[in-house]
Write an enzyme that holds these catalytic residues in place. Structure first.
Site, PDB file in Angstrom:
ATOM      1  N   GLU A  59     -15.985 -18.273  -3.650  1.00 14.75           N
ATOM      2  CA  GLU A  59     -15.396 -19.524  -3.190  1.00 14.75           C
ATOM      3  C   GLU A  59     -14.352 -20.046  -4.179  1.00 14.75           C
ATOM      4  OE1 GLU A  59     -19.834 -19.651  -1.968  1.00 14.75           O
ATOM      5  OE2 GLU A  59     -18.575 -18.733  -3.515  1.00 14.75           O
ATOM      6  N   CYS A  95     -20.976 -23.760  -6.337  1.00 16.71           N
ATOM      7  CA  CYS A  95     -19.847 -23.634  -5.405  1.00 16.71           C
ATOM      8  C   CYS A  95     -19.898 -24.708  -4.322  1.00 16.71           C
ATOM      9  CB  CYS A  95     -19.843 -22.250  -4.777  1.00 16.71           C
ATOM     10  SG  CYS A  95     -19.419 -20.943  -5.955  1.00 16.71           S
ATOM     11  N   THR A 218     -36.923  17.269 -15.307  1.00 15.33           N
ATOM     12  CA  THR A 218     -35.502  17.253 -14.954  1.00 15.33           C
ATOM     13  C   THR A 218     -34.648  16.976 -16.184  1.00 15.33           C
ATOM     14  OG1 THR A 218     -35.974  16.517 -12.700  1.00 15.33           O
ATOM     15  CG2 THR A 218     -33.745  16.145 -13.512  1.00 15.33           C
ATOM     16  N   LEU A 226     -26.395  11.626 -16.627  1.00 12.33           N
ATOM     17  CA  LEU A 226     -26.782  10.483 -15.787  1.00 12.33           C
ATOM     18  C   LEU A 226     -25.760   9.353 -15.882  1.00 12.33           C
ATOM     19  CD1 LEU A 226     -30.654  10.371 -16.371  1.00 12.33           C
ATOM     20  CD2 LEU A 226     -29.366  11.646 -14.649  1.00 12.33           C
ATOM     21  N   GLU A 304     -33.196  10.694  -8.891  1.00  5.83           N
ATOM     22  CA  GLU A 304     -32.567  11.991  -8.663  1.00  5.83           C
ATOM     23  C   GLU A 304     -33.454  13.183  -9.036  1.00  5.83           C
ATOM     24  OE1 GLU A 304     -28.574  12.448  -9.995  1.00  5.83           O
ATOM     25  OE2 GLU A 304     -27.872  10.608  -9.036  1.00  5.83           O
ATOM     26  N   LEU A 310     -40.086  12.299  -7.056  1.00  4.70           N
ATOM     27  CA  LEU A 310     -39.596  11.899  -5.736  1.00  4.70           C
ATOM     28  C   LEU A 310     -40.738  11.822  -4.727  1.00  4.70           C
ATOM     29  CD1 LEU A 310     -36.432  14.174  -5.745  1.00  4.70           C
ATOM     30  CD2 LEU A 310     -36.360  11.677  -5.600  1.00  4.70           C
ATOM     31  N   SER A 312     -43.860  11.324  -5.275  1.00  5.53           N
ATOM     32  CA  SER A 312     -44.791  10.226  -5.573  1.00  5.53           C
ATOM     33  C   SER A 312     -44.304   8.917  -4.962  1.00  5.53           C
ATOM     34  CB  SER A 312     -44.983  10.084  -7.081  1.00  5.53           C
ATOM     35  OG  SER A 312     -43.793   9.658  -7.714  1.00  5.53           O
TER      36      SER A 312
END
Length: 365
Positions: A59, A95, A218, A226, A304, A310, A312
């Protein structure tokens, strides 16, 4: 004098607000992305968006953009804003007060702000000042652009994206021993499943999230940065699961290139932008990590890998999107099987050279 009642379309100007708001992606978190447009007799005389966290809101930038010859029109114009104007002092003044001070007679709002410090208070303040307020224009679209913000304040957890790349026959980890094409081979001897264009897309995705997470294996096997080195955008906070602190300090995640949080069971301390966050082994890890991310005000995370981490999150039904990159040409003899997402809804799919990108949502989303 009131705004022109023959206004073209509320939707038209709200879509412009959303277009502007999207320009703040990756730069305004933990604040929401917001766009604002000031209209006089169907003509836009000012527009703006929240550009960076801690700086002026949409705004403010909208009203400041009005040319000198149009300033006298502000008090007879209509303000469109994609999210309810704030009514509290944060990094910047309210605002709602700015709108009242400029005597804008009508405000059209996309969606109410779920943040407790706002949540209807901005609307109430405007109405008490005699301003005509209309709410709910393109409400779902306005929620969607700030899905991370809304998830954080309504579900009290980050917006969670699970992402992996898989071969045509469903493996996410490969060796270079056998394949049906000439895919690139990584330094660790594994094939790079996704192509270079998809990799850039992944880095764009990273730039849009507050955090990026991987598990111990990983981090150890891939030694990832990353970061967003393939895309011009901010790098997320690196989030590593390393319960026994067995990752060597020579890995790239310890290079201090961006803030890094190591979830572990041994210690809780800070070392510059490296933070060791202690969790316990006898309590659900997913819930502990999610609660920690809420405490740290990390509103979104892209996970990733690896496969167990992943899976879990899938099993705990603690995710909002799954993004799968499938190399439709690469078939290997053996590897690590991709996670199984279970019952899902495919919300989007598209091809990027030989890669098929699928965006999945939970059935109860």
């Amino acid at each position: 004098m009131t705004p022109d009642s023959s206004i073209i379309s509320h939707d038209l100007f709200m879509r412009r607000c959303l277009h502007l708001a999207a320009k703040g992606a990756g730069y305004v978190a933990p604040n929401p992305m917001v766009g604002a447009v000031l209209v006089h007799n169907n003509r836009i005389i000012g527009e703006g968006y929240h550009q960076r966290y801690g700086e002026a809101h949409a705004e403010v930038n909208c009203i400041a953009s009005v040319k000198e010859e149009d300033v006298n029109l502000i008090a007879s114009s209509m303000l469109y804003v994609s999210l309810e104007p704030c009514a509290h002092f944060g990094k910047t003044p309210p605002c709602a007060d700015l709108i009242i001070r400029h005597k804008i007679p009508k405000v059209v709002i996309g969606v109410r702000d779920p943040f407790n410090e706002v949540n209807g208070k901005g609307i109430e303040k405007l109405k008490k000042a005699g301003i005509d307020v209309q709410l709910g224009i393109l409400e779902e679209e306005c929620k969607e652009i700030n899905k991370r913000f809304f998830t954080f304040y309504t579900k009290h957890r980050p917006y969670i994206i699970l992402k992996w790349a898989e071969t045509a026959n469903g493996f996410i980890s490969t060796s270079s021993q056998r394949s049906t094409d000439d895919s690139d081979v990584l330094p660790n001897g594994r094939l790079l499943i996704s192509n270079e264009y998809t990799n850039r897309l992944v880095h764009k995705w990273r730039s849009e999230e507050a955090g990026i997470m991987v598990g111990t294996n990983t981090a150890l096997s891939d030694n990832p940065d990353l970061t967003t080195r393939l895309w011009d955008g901010p790098s997320p906070v690196r989030l590593i699961i390393d319960m026994d602190l067995r990752l060597p300090g020579t890995l790239k995640i310890f290079n201090h290139a961006s803030p890094t949080i190591i979830f572990n069971t041994l210690k809780h301390e800070e070392d510059g932008n490296l933070h060791y966050y202690q969790v316990t082994e006898d309590t659900n890890l997913v819930h502990q990590v999610v609660n920690a991310l809420c405490h740290l005000k990390i509103q979104s995370v892209i996970i990733e890998g690896g496969a167990r981490l992943l899976q879990s999150f899938i099993e705990e039904q603690c995710w909002d999107e799954i993004r799968i990159i499938k190399n439709s040409k690469l078939i290997i003899e053996k590897g690590l099987p991709a996670p199984q997402p279970g019952r899902v809804i495919q919300s989007e799919s598209f091809q990027l050279l030989g890669d098929l990108i699928s965006i999945l949502k939970p059935v109860n989303h």
